[in-house]
Design a protein around this motif. Structure first.
Motif, PDB file in Angstrom:
ATOM      1  N   UNK A 231       0.800  -1.145  -0.041  1.00 48.37           N
ATOM      2  CA  UNK A 231       0.043  -0.308   0.075  1.00 48.37           C
ATOM      3  C   UNK A 231       0.979   1.346  -0.054  1.00 48.37           C
ATOM      4  N   UNK A 232       1.005   1.890  -0.940  1.00 44.02           N
ATOM      5  CA  UNK A 232       1.803   3.052  -1.193  1.00 44.02           C
ATOM      6  C   UNK A 232       1.715   4.381  -0.038  1.00 44.02           C
ATOM      7  N   UNK A 233       0.311   4.435   0.389  1.00 41.40           N
ATOM      8  CA  UNK A 233       0.075   5.423   1.417  1.00 41.40           C
ATOM      9  C   UNK A 233       1.029   5.184   2.564  1.00 41.40           C
ATOM     10  N   UNK A 234       0.796   3.827   3.147  1.00 40.98           N
ATOM     11  CA  UNK A 234       1.520   3.243   4.282  1.00 40.98           C
ATOM     12  C   UNK A 234       3.066   3.163   3.983  1.00 40.98           C
ATOM     13  N   UNK A 235       3.464   2.760   2.830  1.00 40.74           N
ATOM     14  CA  UNK A 235       4.827   2.804   2.680  1.00 40.74           C
ATOM     15  C   UNK A 235       5.540   4.321   2.782  1.00 40.74           C
ATOM     16  N   UNK A 236       4.799   5.144   2.114  1.00 39.25           N
ATOM     17  CA  UNK A 236       5.503   6.572   1.895  1.00 39.25           C
ATOM     18  C   UNK A 236       5.318   7.103   3.323  1.00 39.25           C
ATOM     19  N   UNK A 237       4.359   6.741   4.107  1.00 42.81           N
ATOM     20  CA  UNK A 237       4.395   7.459   5.563  1.00 42.81           C
ATOM     21  C   UNK A 237       5.618   6.977   6.208  1.00 42.81           C
ATOM     22  N   UNK A 238       5.803   5.491   6.241  1.00 42.54           N
ATOM     23  CA  UNK A 238       7.129   4.956   6.971  1.00 42.54           C
ATOM     24  C   UNK A 238       8.169   5.944   6.460  1.00 42.54           C
ATOM     25  N   UNK A 239       8.419   5.984   5.088  1.00 42.70           N
ATOM     26  CA  UNK A 239       9.691   6.566   4.727  1.00 42.70           C
ATOM     27  C   UNK A 239       9.710   7.835   5.350  1.00 42.70           C
ATOM     28  N   UNK A 240       8.675   8.719   5.424  1.00 37.57           N
ATOM     29  CA  UNK A 240       8.787  10.250   5.670  1.00 37.57           C
ATOM     30  C   UNK A 240       9.074  10.057   7.291  1.00 37.57           C
TER      31      UNK A 240
ATOM     32  N   UNK B 132      15.978  21.840   7.833  1.00 39.85           N
ATOM     33  CA  UNK B 132      15.007  22.768   8.091  1.00 39.85           C
ATOM     34  C   UNK B 132      13.778  22.644   6.869  1.00 39.85           C
ATOM     35  N   UNK B 133      13.636  21.719   6.353  1.00 40.18           N
ATOM     36  CA  UNK B 133      12.699  21.077   5.171  1.00 40.18           C
ATOM     37  C   UNK B 133      11.466  20.806   5.723  1.00 40.18           C
ATOM     38  N   UNK B 134      10.431  20.584   4.757  1.00 40.70           N
ATOM     39  CA  UNK B 134       9.126  19.975   5.254  1.00 40.70           C
ATOM     40  C   UNK B 134       8.670  19.138   3.898  1.00 40.70           C
ATOM     41  N   UNK B 135       7.968  18.071   4.276  1.00 39.23           N
ATOM     42  CA  UNK B 135       7.386  17.171   3.457  1.00 39.23           C
ATOM     43  C   UNK B 135       6.146  16.962   3.459  1.00 39.23           C
ATOM     44  N   UNK B 136       5.215  17.340   2.506  1.00 40.93           N
ATOM     45  CA  UNK B 136       3.813  17.270   2.744  1.00 40.93           C
ATOM     46  C   UNK B 136       3.540  16.083   1.781  1.00 40.93           C
ATOM     47  N   UNK B 137       2.521  15.017   2.012  1.00 45.37           N
ATOM     48  CA  UNK B 137       1.827  13.940   1.253  1.00 45.37           C
ATOM     49  C   UNK B 137       0.630  14.392   1.084  1.00 45.37           C
ATOM     50  N   UNK B 138       0.036  14.362  -0.180  1.00 48.99           N
ATOM     51  CA  UNK B 138      -1.170  14.876  -0.383  1.00 48.99           C
ATOM     52  C   UNK B 138      -2.142  13.680  -0.037  1.00 48.99           C
ATOM     53  N   UNK B 139      -3.284  13.916   0.461  1.00 45.84           N
ATOM     54  CA  UNK B 139      -4.459  12.992   0.674  1.00 45.84           C
ATOM     55  C   UNK B 139      -4.824  12.209  -0.121  1.00 45.84           C
ATOM     56  N   UNK B 140      -5.386  10.882  -0.162  1.00 47.29           N
ATOM     57  CA  UNK B 140      -5.984  10.068  -1.218  1.00 47.29           C
ATOM     58  C   UNK B 140      -7.347   9.762  -0.583  1.00 47.29           C
ATOM     59  N   UNK B 141      -8.167   9.521  -1.604  1.00 47.66           N
ATOM     60  CA  UNK B 141      -9.466   8.896  -1.031  1.00 47.66           C
ATOM     61  C   UNK B 141      -9.513   7.232  -0.922  1.00 47.66           C
TER      62      UNK B 141
ATOM     63  N   UNK C 253       6.968  17.968  -1.847  1.00 45.83           N
ATOM     64  CA  UNK C 253       5.447  17.689  -2.018  1.00 45.83           C
ATOM     65  C   UNK C 253       5.451  16.120  -2.607  1.00 45.83           C
ATOM     66  N   UNK C 254       4.349  15.429  -2.172  1.00 46.85           N
ATOM     67  CA  UNK C 254       4.477  14.007  -2.750  1.00 46.85           C
ATOM     68  C   UNK C 254       3.001  13.738  -3.052  1.00 46.85           C
ATOM     69  N   UNK C 255       2.532  13.345  -4.197  1.00 44.04           N
ATOM     70  CA  UNK C 255       1.298  13.253  -4.731  1.00 44.04           C
ATOM     71  C   UNK C 255       1.053  12.060  -5.581  1.00 44.04           C
ATOM     72  N   UNK C 256      -0.062  11.323  -4.861  1.00 41.79           N
ATOM     73  CA  UNK C 256      -0.317   9.986  -5.876  1.00 41.79           C
ATOM     74  C   UNK C 256      -1.563   9.991  -6.729  1.00 41.79           C
ATOM     75  N   UNK C 257      -1.542   9.522  -7.856  1.00 42.74           N
ATOM     76  CA  UNK C 257      -2.796   9.542  -8.448  1.00 42.74           C
ATOM     77  C   UNK C 257      -2.726   7.983  -9.429  1.00 42.74           C
ATOM     78  N   UNK C 258      -4.007   7.852  -9.935  1.00 36.77           N
ATOM     79  CA  UNK C 258      -3.938   6.518 -10.885  1.00 36.77           C
ATOM     80  C   UNK C 258      -3.937   6.910 -12.347  1.00 36.77           C
ATOM     81  N   UNK C 259      -3.801   8.111 -12.656  1.00 35.88           N
ATOM     82  CA  UNK C 259      -3.472   8.529 -14.183  1.00 35.88           C
ATOM     83  C   UNK C 259      -4.676   8.242 -14.859  1.00 35.88           C
ATOM     84  N   UNK C 260      -4.642   8.336 -16.233  1.00 34.45           N
ATOM     85  CA  UNK C 260      -5.690   8.098 -17.275  1.00 34.45           C
ATOM     86  C   UNK C 260      -6.218   6.768 -17.550  1.00 34.45           C
TER      87      UNK C 260
END
Length: 425
Positions: free
Chosen positions: A276-285, A296-305, A339-346
């Motif tokens: 599950x990509x959401x769980x994996x990227x959360x662990x990486x962050x 002094x950086x900031x990582x933001x992960x866009x929410x998914x439905x 910024x991190x964003x996930x999508x399913x594409x076309x």
């Protein structure tokens, strides 16, 4: 010619049939001679089949003797008819590599389709020099025709190409009389082997260089601590800190080399797990929290439905996103934003994960080479922040094993975007 005894011992079918015919004929004659003394009707059941067998055996023996029927040994395949026999032109045409046949005057007699693709001016009944003037090839043909020896030649690459071609010239007896009535030229493309050899040489040289530099530093500090700084407490503390950093650098390099080797060993094995990509990227962050805080950086992960699930090896995909996010933080600007964003594409058959930073960007000429081993846009800056030059090479090989892809977009002054695409589970 083999003797009758030898033919019999080797099981010659013609001889065997002849013996059977003689025995059957003798039995038939004996039955006829004794016919008056044989009164029982059942004798007919013996005489008639014996007569038929004797006739068939005699007929078959005469047909073999006259050559009308060619005997076959047990397990021997029927011989091809004269009209279906292969000739040397058929064999040359079937060769996968470029092949050219020349006669004793170095005139082209025949060639296959692969050679036509290689040489544009290839025609029958013209001298080989008209198609290719490479001196090594001409000399190799001369050696094969005059000395009857096989020779090889490296062909000079044509303008605009970097192909490594090697020709092998072997003498042929085209007319069946002269031992060097012609020559067969076969050409092999060794470009891929040469490329792999160069890559291996570059890899060894780069790996040696990357290890030699910290080793030289560590040795120098050890010699200093053993000599002038033997009793200097402040120098000892400073040097030991630097030595620890260099040892850590060598450890990271060796770990990356081992990881890259393990990934390459499994290049043709598709992973079977699900991630599950959401769980994996959360662990990486979470694992990168110290690095993010230091910069002094900031990582933001866009929410998914809905969860984005892919087939893969979790540890290997963890390494992919860890490398990409760590690079975005370290090579971005101070106090920057990732910024991190996930999508399913076309098509919805592949998921895409986009990682964007707001750093200085990468010049276009560097983009095609980013995934090469030990390639760095800024070598000094990369070493200062602890880079090994293998991170993106590992990313590339892991994604290849997973059936994924990596795309990079960058504009000077506007940051860089790394896009990872993976097949949907």
């Amino acid at each position: 010619m083999p003797t009758d005894k030898a033919r019999w011992m080797t099981g010659d079918p013609a001889v065997i049939w002849t013996v059977i015919a003689c025995v059957a004929l003798a039995l038939l004659l004996a039955v006829i001679a004794l016919w008056p003394q044989l009164e029982h009707p059942i004798v007919l059941l013996v005489v008639i089949p014996a007569a038929a067998a004797a006739g068939a055996a005699i007929a078959n023996a005469f047909r073999m003797a006259s050559g009308e029927v060619e005997p076959q040994s047990a397990g021997e395949r029927p011989k091809a008819t004269r009209g279906g026999a292969l000739n040397w032109q058929d064999i040359v045409a079937a060769l996968p590599d470029p092949a050219i046949v020349v006669d004793k005057s170095s005139t082209i007699m025949h060639f296959n389709a692969a050679s036509k693709d290689l040489f544009e001016r290839l025609h029958r009944s013209v001298a080989l020099e008209h198609a290719n003037r490479d001196p090594e090839l001409i000399e190799a043909v001369r050696i094969a025709l005059e000395r009857g020896e096989t020779a090889t030649a490296r062909l000079a690459p044509r303008s605009g190409t970097d192909r490594h071609l090697v020709a092998t010239v072997a003498p042929l007896a085209l007319d069946g009389k002269e031992p060097t009535g012609g020559a067969l030229i076969t050409i092999r493309d060794l470009s891929e082997q040469q490329r792999l050899l160069e890559m291996r040489s570059d890899f060894i040289a780069n790996a040696s260089h990357e290890l030699r530099t910290p080793l030289a530093s560590v040795r120098g500090f050890i010699e200093t601590l053993q000599g002038p700084a033997r009793n200097d407490e402040a120098a000892r503390k400073r040097f030991l800190t630097i030595m620890a950093d260099q040892a850590e650098r060598m450890t990271r390099l060796i770990d990356d080399l081992l990881l890259l080797s393990r990934v390459e060993e499994k290049a043709n094995l598709r992973p079977t797990g699900s991630v599950v990509l959401e769980e994996l990227i959360a662990d990486v962050v979470r694992s990168l929290a110290p690095v993010v805080a230091e910069r002094g950086a900031q990582i933001t992960v866009a929410a998914t439905t809905t969860p984005h699930v892919v087939r893969g090896d979790r540890d290997e995909l963890f390494q992919v996103f860890q490398n990409l996010l760590e690079n975005a933080v370290k090579y971005g600007r101070d106090n920057g934003r990732v910024e991190v964003e996930m999508n399913a594409g076309n098509t919805r058959s592949r998921y895409t994960v986009a990682i964007r930073d707001d750093g200085p960007g990468i010049a276009p000429e560097h983009l095609p080479r980013l995934t090469e081993r030990f390639y760095r846009v800024n070598a000094e800056h990369s070493r200062n922040i602890g880079g090994t030059g293998l991170g993106l090479a590992i990313v590339k090989h892991v994604l290849s094993r997973h059936g994924g892809e990596l795309h990079v977009e960058s504009v000077i002054g506007n940051g860089t975007t790394f896009r990872v695409t993976l097949p949907v589970l």
